[in-house]
Design a protein around this motif. Structure first.
Motif, PDB file in Angstrom:
ATOM      1  N   MET A   1       0.856  -1.160   0.000  1.00 60.79           N
ATOM      2  CA  MET A   1       0.000   0.000   0.000  1.00 60.79           C
ATOM      3  C   MET A   1       0.904   1.224   0.000  1.00 60.79           C
ATOM      4  O   MET A   1       1.958   1.229   0.607  1.00 60.79           O
ATOM      5  N   SER A   2       0.445   2.253  -0.676  1.00 59.01           N
ATOM      6  CA  SER A   2       1.189   3.513  -0.670  1.00 59.01           C
ATOM      7  C   SER A   2       0.225   4.655  -0.363  1.00 59.01           C
ATOM      8  O   SER A   2      -0.988   4.468  -0.370  1.00 59.01           O
ATOM      9  N   PHE A   3       0.806   5.804  -0.060  1.00 57.40           N
ATOM     10  CA  PHE A   3      -0.035   6.964   0.244  1.00 57.40           C
ATOM     11  C   PHE A   3       0.659   8.230  -0.206  1.00 57.40           C
ATOM     12  O   PHE A   3       1.863   8.240  -0.444  1.00 57.40           O
ATOM     13  N   GLN A   4      -0.143   9.286  -0.316  1.00 52.45           N
ATOM     14  CA  GLN A   4       0.388  10.608  -0.623  1.00 52.45           C
ATOM     15  C   GLN A   4      -0.284  11.595   0.311  1.00 52.45           C
ATOM     16  O   GLN A   4      -1.500  11.540   0.516  1.00 52.45           O
ATOM     17  N   SER A   5       0.490  12.490   0.882  1.00 49.17           N
ATOM     18  CA  SER A   5      -0.010  13.492   1.811  1.00 49.17           C
ATOM     19  C   SER A   5       0.116  14.872   1.167  1.00 49.17           C
ATOM     20  O   SER A   5       1.185  15.236   0.683  1.00 49.17           O
ATOM     21  N   LEU A   6      -0.981  15.612   1.138  1.00 49.00           N
ATOM     22  CA  LEU A   6      -0.997  16.943   0.535  1.00 49.00           C
ATOM     23  C   LEU A   6      -1.501  17.957   1.550  1.00 49.00           C
ATOM     24  O   LEU A   6      -2.467  17.698   2.268  1.00 49.00           O
ATOM     25  N   LEU A   7      -0.858  19.117   1.596  1.00 46.81           N
ATOM     26  CA  LEU A   7      -1.332  20.201   2.460  1.00 46.81           C
ATOM     27  C   LEU A   7      -2.587  20.808   1.846  1.00 46.81           C
ATOM     28  O   LEU A   7      -2.684  20.970   0.632  1.00 46.81           O
ATOM     29  N   VAL A   8      -3.555  21.156   2.680  1.00 45.68           N
ATOM     30  CA  VAL A   8      -4.787  21.790   2.212  1.00 45.68           C
ATOM     31  C   VAL A   8      -4.582  23.300   2.281  1.00 45.68           C
ATOM     32  O   VAL A   8      -4.398  23.859   3.369  1.00 45.68           O
ATOM     33  N   PRO A   9      -4.596  23.982   1.124  1.00 44.17           N
ATOM     34  CA  PRO A   9      -4.379  25.428   1.111  1.00 44.17           C
ATOM     35  C   PRO A   9      -5.449  26.157   1.933  1.00 44.17           C
ATOM     36  O   PRO A   9      -6.625  25.828   1.864  1.00 44.17           O
ATOM     37  N   GLY A  10      -5.008  27.122   2.725  1.00 47.40           N
ATOM     38  CA  GLY A  10      -5.932  27.940   3.500  1.00 47.40           C
ATOM     39  C   GLY A  10      -6.464  27.270   4.751  1.00 47.40           C
ATOM     40  O   GLY A  10      -7.313  27.813   5.442  1.00 47.40           O
ATOM     41  N   ALA A  11      -5.995  26.066   5.060  1.00 46.34           N
ATOM     42  CA  ALA A  11      -6.451  25.355   6.258  1.00 46.34           C
ATOM     43  C   ALA A  11      -5.206  24.953   7.051  1.00 46.34           C
ATOM     44  O   ALA A  11      -4.637  23.890   6.832  1.00 46.34           O
ATOM     45  N   ALA A  12      -4.803  25.834   7.957  1.00 50.91           N
ATOM     46  CA  ALA A  12      -3.569  25.646   8.705  1.00 50.91           C
ATOM     47  C   ALA A  12      -3.513  24.275   9.386  1.00 50.91           C
ATOM     48  O   ALA A  12      -4.390  23.908  10.158  1.00 50.91           O
TER      49      ALA A  12
END
Length: 50
Positions: A1-12
Motif C-alpha cells: 500500500m502507498s499513500f500521498q499526503s498533501l497540504l490543504v491550502p488555506g487550512a492551517a
C-alpha cells in the motif's frame, strides 16, 4: 500500500491523505471494506477526476 499526503491550502495544519493499493491484494480488499463504510458523493470512490 502507498499513500500521498498533501497540504490543504488555506487550512492551517490540515492535510489530505490518499491511500492506494495494487489490484488483487489484501490491502485493496481492506481499502474497499473501509470505503464501504463511508458516505461519499455520488461520483464517489473509483471515479476518475478530470
Amino acid at each position: 500500500m502507498s499513500f500521498q499526503s498533501l497540504l490543504v491550502p488555506g487550512a492551517a495544519g490540515w492535510r489530505m491523505i490518499a491511500y492506494t493499493a495494487r489490484v488483487g491484494t489484501e490491502s485493496e480488499a481492506a481499502l474497499r471494506l473501509l470505503s464501504s463504510t463511508l458516505q461519499v458523493p455520488e461520483a464517489g470512490i473509483g471515479t476518475p477526476v478530470r
